[in-house]
Design a protein around this motif. Sequence first.
Motif: not given
Length: 109
Positions: A7-14, A61-66, A79-84
């Motif tokens: 029930s606790d799931i994590a993630g991160r951008c590249a 971090g702060y995702p950017r949305y299109f 939403g995506f990472c503005q950096n990668c």
Amino acid sequence: MIEEMESDIAGRCACGEIEYHVISKPLAMFNCHCGDCQKASGGTFVSVALFNEKDLIIHSGYPRYFRSYGETGRWTDRGFCQNCGTPLFAKGEIAPGLISIKPGMLICI
């Protein structure tokens, strides 16, 4: 398969700039084959794990949305990472209060 997930799931951008976790199990998991998702993914579908948006906690971090408009005229914010540039989230007019997360980005903790 959803019943077996923790029930606790994590993630991160590249690049690691955006790290998050979700405090619930997915409500659903599926592949979307609509034309808008095909354009966004560059493939024939997008895989989706659907959660209540209130259960998503972004730690860094702060995702950017299109915003894009699909064939029906309804909007989707992707939403995506503005950096990668890693695609992370999507939320849309069709399902208020829900957010989709790319399942390949998730790990159980």
